[in-house]
Scaffold this motif. Structure first.
Motif, PDB file in Angstrom:
ATOM      1  N   GLN A  21       0.814  -1.211   0.000  1.00 19.78           N
ATOM      2  CA  GLN A  21       0.000   0.000   0.000  1.00 19.78           C
ATOM      3  C   GLN A  21       0.850   1.264   0.000  1.00 19.78           C
ATOM      4  OE1 GLN A  21      -2.239  -0.641   3.578  1.00 19.78           O
ATOM      5  NE2 GLN A  21      -4.047  -1.349   2.462  1.00 19.78           N
ATOM      6  N   ILE A  22       1.803   1.330   0.916  1.00 19.56           N
ATOM      7  CA  ILE A  22       2.531   2.577   1.145  1.00 19.56           C
ATOM      8  C   ILE A  22       3.744   2.718   0.233  1.00 19.56           C
ATOM      9  CG2 ILE A  22       3.831   3.908   2.850  1.00 19.56           C
ATOM     10  CD1 ILE A  22       1.913   2.672   4.960  1.00 19.56           C
ATOM     11  N   ASP A  23       4.622   1.724   0.245  1.00 16.84           N
ATOM     12  CA  ASP A  23       5.861   1.843  -0.515  1.00 16.84           C
ATOM     13  C   ASP A  23       5.649   1.677  -2.022  1.00 16.84           C
ATOM     14  OD1 ASP A  23       7.134   2.180   1.922  1.00 16.84           O
ATOM     15  OD2 ASP A  23       7.674   0.061   2.099  1.00 16.84           O
ATOM     16  N   ARG A  24       4.896   0.650  -2.403  1.00 24.66           N
ATOM     17  CA  ARG A  24       4.692   0.384  -3.828  1.00 24.66           C
ATOM     18  C   ARG A  24       3.474   1.093  -4.395  1.00 24.66           C
ATOM     19  NH1 ARG A  24       5.436  -5.556  -5.457  1.00 24.66           N
ATOM     20  NH2 ARG A  24       5.037  -4.598  -7.470  1.00 24.66           N
ATOM     21  N   GLN A  25       2.600   1.606  -3.519  1.00 25.76           N
ATOM     22  CA  GLN A  25       1.392   2.345  -3.890  1.00 25.76           C
ATOM     23  C   GLN A  25       0.554   1.605  -4.932  1.00 25.76           C
ATOM     24  OE1 GLN A  25       2.541   6.332  -4.914  1.00 25.76           O
ATOM     25  NE2 GLN A  25       2.926   6.870  -2.795  1.00 25.76           N
ATOM     26  N   LEU A  26       0.315   0.330  -4.674  1.00 25.25           N
ATOM     27  CA  LEU A  26      -0.492  -0.473  -5.575  1.00 25.25           C
ATOM     28  C   LEU A  26      -1.975  -0.197  -5.356  1.00 25.25           C
ATOM     29  CD1 LEU A  26       1.273  -3.964  -5.487  1.00 25.25           C
ATOM     30  CD2 LEU A  26       1.541  -2.136  -7.154  1.00 25.25           C
ATOM     31  N   SER A  27      -2.760  -0.453  -6.378  1.00 27.61           N
ATOM     32  CA  SER A  27      -4.208  -0.285  -6.260  1.00 27.61           C
ATOM     33  C   SER A  27      -4.764  -1.393  -5.369  1.00 27.61           C
ATOM     34  CB  SER A  27      -4.871  -0.354  -7.638  1.00 27.61           C
ATOM     35  OG  SER A  27      -4.794  -1.661  -8.148  1.00 27.61           O
ATOM     36  N   SER A  28      -5.975  -1.192  -4.911  1.00 26.31           N
ATOM     37  CA  SER A  28      -6.586  -2.191  -4.029  1.00 26.31           C
ATOM     38  C   SER A  28      -6.809  -3.516  -4.759  1.00 26.31           C
ATOM     39  CB  SER A  28      -7.899  -1.661  -3.450  1.00 26.31           C
ATOM     40  OG  SER A  28      -8.763  -1.265  -4.487  1.00 26.31           O
ATOM     41  N   ASN A  29      -7.073  -3.462  -6.064  1.00 24.02           N
ATOM     42  CA  ASN A  29      -7.235  -4.708  -6.824  1.00 24.02           C
ATOM     43  C   ASN A  29      -5.926  -5.490  -6.892  1.00 24.02           C
ATOM     44  OD1 ASN A  29      -9.945  -4.347  -7.301  1.00 24.02           O
ATOM     45  ND2 ASN A  29      -9.637  -3.350  -9.269  1.00 24.02           N
ATOM     46  N   SER A  30      -4.803  -4.801  -7.059  1.00 26.16           N
ATOM     47  CA  SER A  30      -3.502  -5.475  -7.086  1.00 26.16           C
ATOM     48  C   SER A  30      -3.176  -6.076  -5.724  1.00 26.16           C
ATOM     49  CB  SER A  30      -2.399  -4.496  -7.489  1.00 26.16           C
ATOM     50  OG  SER A  30      -2.587  -4.062  -8.812  1.00 26.16           O
ATOM     51  N   ILE A  31      -3.490  -5.344  -4.677  1.00 24.31           N
ATOM     52  CA  ILE A  31      -3.252  -5.848  -3.324  1.00 24.31           C
ATOM     53  C   ILE A  31      -4.117  -7.080  -3.068  1.00 24.31           C
ATOM     54  CG2 ILE A  31      -3.507  -5.302  -0.865  1.00 24.31           C
ATOM     55  CD1 ILE A  31      -2.702  -2.392  -1.643  1.00 24.31           C
ATOM     56  N   ASN A  32      -5.367  -7.041  -3.521  1.00 18.81           N
ATOM     57  CA  ASN A  32      -6.246  -8.204  -3.373  1.00 18.81           C
ATOM     58  C   ASN A  32      -5.685  -9.417  -4.089  1.00 18.81           C
ATOM     59  OD1 ASN A  32      -8.162  -6.946  -1.771  1.00 18.81           O
ATOM     60  ND2 ASN A  32      -9.402  -6.307  -3.510  1.00 18.81           N
ATOM     61  N   LEU A  33      -5.078  -9.216  -5.240  1.00 21.59           N
ATOM     62  CA  LEU A  33      -4.492 -10.321  -5.998  1.00 21.59           C
ATOM     63  C   LEU A  33      -3.321 -10.936  -5.224  1.00 21.59           C
ATOM     64  CD1 LEU A  33      -4.560 -11.867  -8.697  1.00 21.59           C
ATOM     65  CD2 LEU A  33      -2.891 -10.222  -9.541  1.00 21.59           C
ATOM     66  N   HIS A  34      -2.434 -10.102  -4.686  1.00 19.46           N
ATOM     67  CA  HIS A  34      -1.317 -10.591  -3.875  1.00 19.46           C
ATOM     68  C   HIS A  34      -1.838 -11.339  -2.639  1.00 19.46           C
ATOM     69  CE1 HIS A  34       2.273  -8.580  -5.703  1.00 19.46           C
ATOM     70  NE2 HIS A  34       1.310  -7.837  -6.230  1.00 19.46           N
ATOM     71  N   PHE A  35      -2.836 -10.731  -1.996  1.00 24.67           N
ATOM     72  CA  PHE A  35      -3.399 -11.318  -0.778  1.00 24.67           C
ATOM     73  C   PHE A  35      -4.006 -12.687  -1.066  1.00 24.67           C
ATOM     74  CE2 PHE A  35      -6.683 -11.878   2.460  1.00 24.67           C
ATOM     75  CZ  PHE A  35      -5.974 -11.590   3.621  1.00 24.67           C
ATOM     76  N   ALA A  36      -4.725 -12.795  -2.181  1.00 29.50           N
ATOM     77  CA  ALA A  36      -5.364 -14.060  -2.548  1.00 29.50           C
ATOM     78  C   ALA A  36      -4.322 -15.149  -2.795  1.00 29.50           C
ATOM     79  CB  ALA A  36      -6.247 -13.874  -3.778  1.00 29.50           C
ATOM     80  N   ALA A  37      -3.211 -14.786  -3.427  1.00 35.33           N
ATOM     81  CA  ALA A  37      -2.156 -15.768  -3.699  1.00 35.33           C
ATOM     82  C   ALA A  37      -1.522 -16.263  -2.401  1.00 35.33           C
ATOM     83  CB  ALA A  37      -1.094 -15.152  -4.603  1.00 35.33           C
ATOM     84  N   ILE A  38      -1.252 -15.338  -1.488  1.00 39.55           N
ATOM     85  CA  ILE A  38      -0.657 -15.717  -0.196  1.00 39.55           C
ATOM     86  C   ILE A  38      -1.634 -16.591   0.586  1.00 39.55           C
ATOM     87  CG2 ILE A  38       0.110 -14.799   2.034  1.00 39.55           C
ATOM     88  CD1 ILE A  38       1.054 -12.288   0.439  1.00 39.55           C
ATOM     89  N   SER A  39      -2.882 -16.164   0.630  1.00 42.34           N
ATOM     90  CA  SER A  39      -3.902 -16.914   1.348  1.00 42.34           C
ATOM     91  C   SER A  39      -4.031 -18.331   0.791  1.00 42.34           C
ATOM     92  CB  SER A  39      -5.238 -16.173   1.233  1.00 42.34           C
ATOM     93  OG  SER A  39      -6.292 -16.961   1.681  1.00 42.34           O
TER      94      SER A  39
END
Length: 164
Positions: A21-39
């Motif tokens: 969120q802060i350092d890479r300033q990704l959109s919420s959709n991109s963060i959701n994609l990363h989160f889904a992969a980790i989960s």
């Protein structure tokens, strides 16, 4: 990663989400994609974590990029290289505000010419819950009339390299 204690993993995942969120300033959709992969990774490896708690770190949905409409000059450049069929598509999208997905669903019966005003009335997504009516500009009407009357295209399809 599978050797860490669950509390340590939760902290690392929370830090990673904050980094996105802060350092890479990704959109919420991109963060959701990363989160889904980790989960998915941890769930497939039977590691039980507090995903409800970790979801809270994702924060609110926010837009990173603002969409801008095409300028008249950009539309003109597209029209200069397009054949008659593509000109109709470009003008339908720009003058009536049609989305890319609406074009293949259009039928000739969805177009109703209003000769008094020199326009077409278009029934978009007819018989669907998202149905609406749109009107096109006189310029679009002129090109649609040419296309519907079967006038030949002046540019070969192989010469067109546009992505809509």
């Amino acid at each position: 990663m599978l050797l860490f204690e669950p509390k340590k993993l939760e902290g690392l995942i929370a830090d990673y989400i904050t980094h996105l969120q802060i350092d890479r300033q990704l959109s919420s959709n991109s963060i959701n994609l990363h989160f889904a992969a980790i989960s998915h990774f941890f769930q497939m490896n039977n590691v039980i974590l507090n995903w409800k708690k970790l979801t809270k770190f994702k924060g609110r949905k926010r837009l990173v990029v603002e969409d801008e409409p095409y300028s008249k000059e950009q539309i003109r450049q597209l029209l200069d290289f397009a054949n008659l069929r593509l000109k109709c598509i470009i003008l339908l999208m720009s003058s009536a505000g049609l989305r890319r997905g609406a074009i293949p669903k259009l039928r000739i019966r969805d177009l109703k010419k209003i000769t008094k005003h020199g326009l077409y009335k278009i029934s978009v997504y007819k018989k669907e819950s998202e149905a609406y009516t749109a009107f096109v500009t006189p310029e679009c009407t002129k090109h649609l009339d040419q296309y519907l009357n079967g006038e030949p295209c002046k540019v070969k399809r192989s010469q067109i390299q546009l992505r809509l």
